[in-house]
Design a protein around this motif. Structure first.
Motif, PDB file in Angstrom:
ATOM      1  N   ARG A   1       0.831  -1.212   0.000  1.00 47.19           N
ATOM      2  CA  ARG A   1       0.000   0.000   0.000  1.00 47.19           C
ATOM      3  C   ARG A   1       0.859   1.252   0.000  1.00 47.19           C
ATOM      4  O   ARG A   1       0.633   2.189  -0.768  1.00 47.19           O
ATOM      5  CB  ARG A   1      -0.940  -0.018   1.204  1.00 47.19           C
ATOM      6  CG  ARG A   1      -1.960   1.116   1.233  1.00 47.19           C
ATOM      7  CD  ARG A   1      -2.761   1.102   2.512  1.00 47.19           C
ATOM      8  NE  ARG A   1      -1.907   1.328   3.680  1.00 47.19           N
ATOM      9  CZ  ARG A   1      -1.435   2.525   4.031  1.00 47.19           C
ATOM     10  NH1 ARG A   1      -1.753   3.603   3.327  1.00 47.19           N
ATOM     11  NH2 ARG A   1      -0.666   2.653   5.088  1.00 47.19           N
ATOM     12  N   GLN A  56       1.349   4.114  -2.989  1.00 47.71           N
ATOM     13  CA  GLN A  56       1.105   5.542  -2.756  1.00 47.71           C
ATOM     14  C   GLN A  56       2.335   6.377  -3.082  1.00 47.71           C
ATOM     15  O   GLN A  56       2.226   7.466  -3.636  1.00 47.71           O
ATOM     16  CB  GLN A  56       0.690   5.773  -1.303  1.00 47.71           C
ATOM     17  CG  GLN A  56      -0.696   5.233  -0.964  1.00 47.71           C
ATOM     18  CD  GLN A  56      -1.037   5.398   0.507  1.00 47.71           C
ATOM     19  OE1 GLN A  56      -0.165   5.678   1.329  1.00 47.71           O
ATOM     20  NE2 GLN A  56      -2.318   5.215   0.847  1.00 47.71           N
ATOM     21  N   PRO A 101      -9.927  -7.641   0.433  1.00 49.20           N
ATOM     22  CA  PRO A 101     -10.095  -6.204   0.148  1.00 49.20           C
ATOM     23  C   PRO A 101      -8.926  -5.608  -0.626  1.00 49.20           C
ATOM     24  O   PRO A 101      -9.104  -4.677  -1.407  1.00 49.20           O
ATOM     25  CB  PRO A 101     -10.225  -5.584   1.548  1.00 49.20           C
ATOM     26  CG  PRO A 101      -9.613  -6.582   2.470  1.00 49.20           C
ATOM     27  CD  PRO A 101      -9.875  -7.923   1.875  1.00 49.20           C
ATOM     28  N   HIS A 102      -7.735  -6.189  -0.450  1.00 47.28           N
ATOM     29  CA  HIS A 102      -6.542  -5.626  -1.094  1.00 47.28           C
ATOM     30  C   HIS A 102      -6.417  -6.089  -2.542  1.00 47.28           C
ATOM     31  O   HIS A 102      -5.847  -5.375  -3.366  1.00 47.28           O
ATOM     32  CB  HIS A 102      -5.311  -6.010  -0.283  1.00 47.28           C
ATOM     33  CG  HIS A 102      -5.472  -5.740   1.176  1.00 47.28           C
ATOM     34  ND1 HIS A 102      -5.513  -4.455   1.689  1.00 47.28           N
ATOM     35  CD2 HIS A 102      -5.643  -6.576   2.246  1.00 47.28           C
ATOM     36  CE1 HIS A 102      -5.694  -4.506   3.000  1.00 47.28           C
ATOM     37  NE2 HIS A 102      -5.778  -5.787   3.364  1.00 47.28           N
ATOM     38  N   GLU A 146      -9.223  -6.571  -4.220  1.00 51.51           N
ATOM     39  CA  GLU A 146     -10.338  -5.825  -4.802  1.00 51.51           C
ATOM     40  C   GLU A 146      -9.963  -4.383  -5.109  1.00 51.51           C
ATOM     41  O   GLU A 146     -10.365  -3.837  -6.146  1.00 51.51           O
ATOM     42  CB  GLU A 146     -11.532  -5.878  -3.845  1.00 51.51           C
ATOM     43  CG  GLU A 146     -12.837  -5.463  -4.486  1.00 51.51           C
ATOM     44  CD  GLU A 146     -14.025  -5.889  -3.634  1.00 51.51           C
ATOM     45  OE1 GLU A 146     -13.914  -5.785  -2.403  1.00 51.51           O
ATOM     46  OE2 GLU A 146     -15.045  -6.328  -4.198  1.00 51.51           O
ATOM     47  N   ASP A 147      -9.185  -3.738  -4.225  1.00 45.93           N
ATOM     48  CA  ASP A 147      -8.850  -2.327  -4.465  1.00 45.93           C
ATOM     49  C   ASP A 147      -7.548  -2.145  -5.253  1.00 45.93           C
ATOM     50  O   ASP A 147      -7.114  -1.020  -5.486  1.00 45.93           O
ATOM     51  CB  ASP A 147      -8.789  -1.537  -3.149  1.00 45.93           C
ATOM     52  CG  ASP A 147      -7.633  -1.953  -2.238  1.00 45.93           C
ATOM     53  OD1 ASP A 147      -6.718  -2.661  -2.702  1.00 45.93           O
ATOM     54  OD2 ASP A 147      -7.644  -1.567  -1.055  1.00 45.93           O
ATOM     55  N   GLY A 148      -6.924  -3.268  -5.658  1.00 47.18           N
ATOM     56  CA  GLY A 148      -5.740  -3.178  -6.502  1.00 47.18           C
ATOM     57  C   GLY A 148      -4.428  -2.978  -5.761  1.00 47.18           C
ATOM     58  O   GLY A 148      -3.387  -2.765  -6.393  1.00 47.18           O
ATOM     59  N   THR A 149      -4.440  -3.048  -4.430  1.00 47.45           N
ATOM     60  CA  THR A 149      -3.187  -2.907  -3.680  1.00 47.45           C
ATOM     61  C   THR A 149      -2.200  -4.014  -4.060  1.00 47.45           C
ATOM     62  O   THR A 149      -0.996  -3.778  -4.185  1.00 47.45           O
ATOM     63  CB  THR A 149      -3.461  -2.946  -2.166  1.00 47.45           C
ATOM     64  OG1 THR A 149      -4.334  -1.878  -1.819  1.00 47.45           O
ATOM     65  CG2 THR A 149      -2.163  -2.836  -1.370  1.00 47.45           C
ATOM     66  N   ARG A 207     -12.509 -13.049  -8.079  1.00 51.97           N
ATOM     67  CA  ARG A 207     -11.637 -11.935  -8.456  1.00 51.97           C
ATOM     68  C   ARG A 207     -10.319 -12.416  -9.057  1.00 51.97           C
ATOM     69  O   ARG A 207      -9.404 -11.622  -9.261  1.00 51.97           O
ATOM     70  CB  ARG A 207     -11.377 -11.055  -7.233  1.00 51.97           C
ATOM     71  CG  ARG A 207     -12.635 -10.317  -6.777  1.00 51.97           C
ATOM     72  CD  ARG A 207     -12.545  -9.868  -5.344  1.00 51.97           C
ATOM     73  NE  ARG A 207     -13.735  -9.099  -4.948  1.00 51.97           N
ATOM     74  CZ  ARG A 207     -14.893  -9.652  -4.577  1.00 51.97           C
ATOM     75  NH1 ARG A 207     -15.013 -10.967  -4.550  1.00 51.97           N
ATOM     76  NH2 ARG A 207     -15.916  -8.894  -4.244  1.00 51.97           N
TER      77      ARG A 207
END
Length: 454
Positions: free
Chosen positions: A111, A115, A141-142, A144-147, A169
């Motif tokens: 993450r 960033q 979740p990671h 899913e959000d592309g992390t 996914r």
């Protein structure tokens, strides 16, 4: 960028397979890992030119995936090739040795990396099925959000062992066991590669030793290469420094005696014949012996299951209808759990079939009806049996005089079902064995009623 930075080059401390270096103390299977996609052997449907996954690797546009296949087929090897080709940070975990805490640290680092630099992270998790469902949820979740881009490798069916939301996914890539030709290519490459392989030993495999190593490997590259290395190192050099690996040396290296068996020759047909005849002859010990002799020699277990299914219908038939059910269950168990565990239901099926009551009445009926179809007039469908459900059928006489069996006592009423002159006589003649004894009594009664409708 200062040394030790969170975002420094990912392959600086990666294993030799990823960096291209060769550790001479590593096992042959590790040293011979392919360095490029073109060196990758097998799985052409996954990694061959033009394949979807290969295009994703070459274009560095991978999405989350699950590599599913048996041991030694190239799942981890392909992951190492991805590490060499991608510009993303590549991190590996084994679900056997790593915990969720380590994974969470890696995800947090991913993450921050994303960033700070926009750089993606590919997380490769070997044996992902070893994480329980709650642990697998940590990835969701990671992903899913592309992390992270998650690549999981598993020998188990992911539809049962990987969380459904995670599977939805990720794309599943099915890896197959290497073919015999693939294994031979690996052996020859290792024998001739002087830098990473065994080329400096001037080693040669005798044809029967090569055949034994290929059979022993059972599609597992790691098994093949490690056995080859053991055999070559044990082979004494001759006066010119050459080493010949003989069959005895290959047997010693694999700790397995070469069985007299040729999957494409006489032994293949002779042994399966002995297996079938043992079951037909009601000898469970013979059936067990030939079954396990085939398995030990590397016979395709699906071929064995197919023969049991056929035999259950051909030689047991309706004398024990459950024989076909048991044989089909063994075939399904093989696909579901694989070897070695599947040898248990396979053995159970062989014993059941061998000890079941026997009847070939079904096969005899097939022979009789096929002979009649070739030699006798077929005749039209009797009017009372013809379809009467479409408009105008009744006007043509279709269905007139048909007797609905459920309207009669015992749900049976005599009537003609075969065209005049089309049949030479009864086709199905049940034996007095097992369940067919009951069928015989019932059928005799029906046939007597048909012969004398009064």
């Amino acid at each position: 960028m200062p040394s030790g930075s969170l975002f420094e080059d990912d392959l600086a401390g990666a294993p030799p397979a990823a960096t291209g270096g060769v550790d001479p103390s590593a096992p042959l299977a590790a040293r011979m890992r392919p360095r490029t996609l073109d060196e990758f052997i097998g799985q052409s449907h996954v990694a061959g030119p033009g394949a979807l996954l290969r295009r994703g690797i070459e274009q560095d546009q991978l999405t989350s995936a699950v590599f599913w296949g048996p041991p030694g087929c190239g799942k981890s090897t392909l992951a190492m090739l991805i590490a060499r080709h991608t510009r993303a940070h590549f991190e590996t975990f084994s679900a056997v040795t790593s915990g969720v805490g380590e994974v969470r640290k890696a995800i947090e680092a991913a993450r921050q990396r994303r960033q700070a630099t926009g750089r993606r992270t590919i997380l490769f998790v070997d044996e992902i099925h070893r994480f329980n469902k709650a642990q697998q949820d940590a990835f969701l979740p990671h992903v899913e959000d592309g992390t992270i881009v998650l690549i999981g490798a598993t020998t188990e069916n992911p539809y049962f062992e990987v969380n459904t939301p995670l599977l939805s996914r990720a794309r599943i890539f099915r890896f197959e066991a290497l073919t015999d030709a693939d294994v031979r290519d690996l052996l020859h490459r290792a024998l001739t590669d002087a830098e990473r392989g065994l080329g400096r030993f001037s080693a040669e495999l005798s044809p029967d030793a090569e055949a034994h190593l290929v059979l022993f490997a059972s599609g597992d590259a790691r098994n093949a290469l490690n056995a080859l290395e053991t055999a070559v190192l044990a082979a004494p050099p001759d006066a010119e420094g050459r080493r010949l690996v003989s069959l005895p040396l290959a047997e010693e290296a694999t700790q397995r005696r070469a069985l007299a068996y040729d999957k494409d020759g006489d032994q293949h047909y002779d042994v399966i014949s002995a297996f079938i005849k043992s079951m037909r002859g009601s000898d469970p010990d013979g059936a067990i012996y030939w079954l396990h002799r085939m398995l030990a020699a590397g016979e395709d277990p699906r071929f064995i299951c197919r023969r049991m299914v056929i035999h259950a219908a051909e030689d047991v038939g309706l004398a024990d209808p459950n024989a076909l059910v048991v044989a089909m269950a063994a075939a399904q168990a093989l696909d579901f759990i694989g070897l070695p565990e599947a040898q248990i239901p396979m053995t159970e099926a062989a014993i059941y079939i061998a000890t079941a009551s026997k009847s070939n009445a079904v096969v005899s009926a097939i022979g009789k009806v096929q002979a009649d179809l070739k030699s006798r007039p077929q005749g039209p469908v009797p009017l009372h049996l013809r379809d009467s459900h479409y408009r105008g059928a009744r006007q043509l006489g279709h269905g007139q005089g048909y007797k609905y069996a459920h309207d009669y006592p015992g749900n049976y009423v005599p009537q003609q079902y075969i065209p005049d002159g089309a049949a030479s006589g009864p086709y199905y003649q049940p034996t007095e064995n097992g369940h067919e004894a009951e069928i015989s009594v019932r059928l005799d009664g029906w046939r007597s009623a048909t012969a004398d409708p009064s």
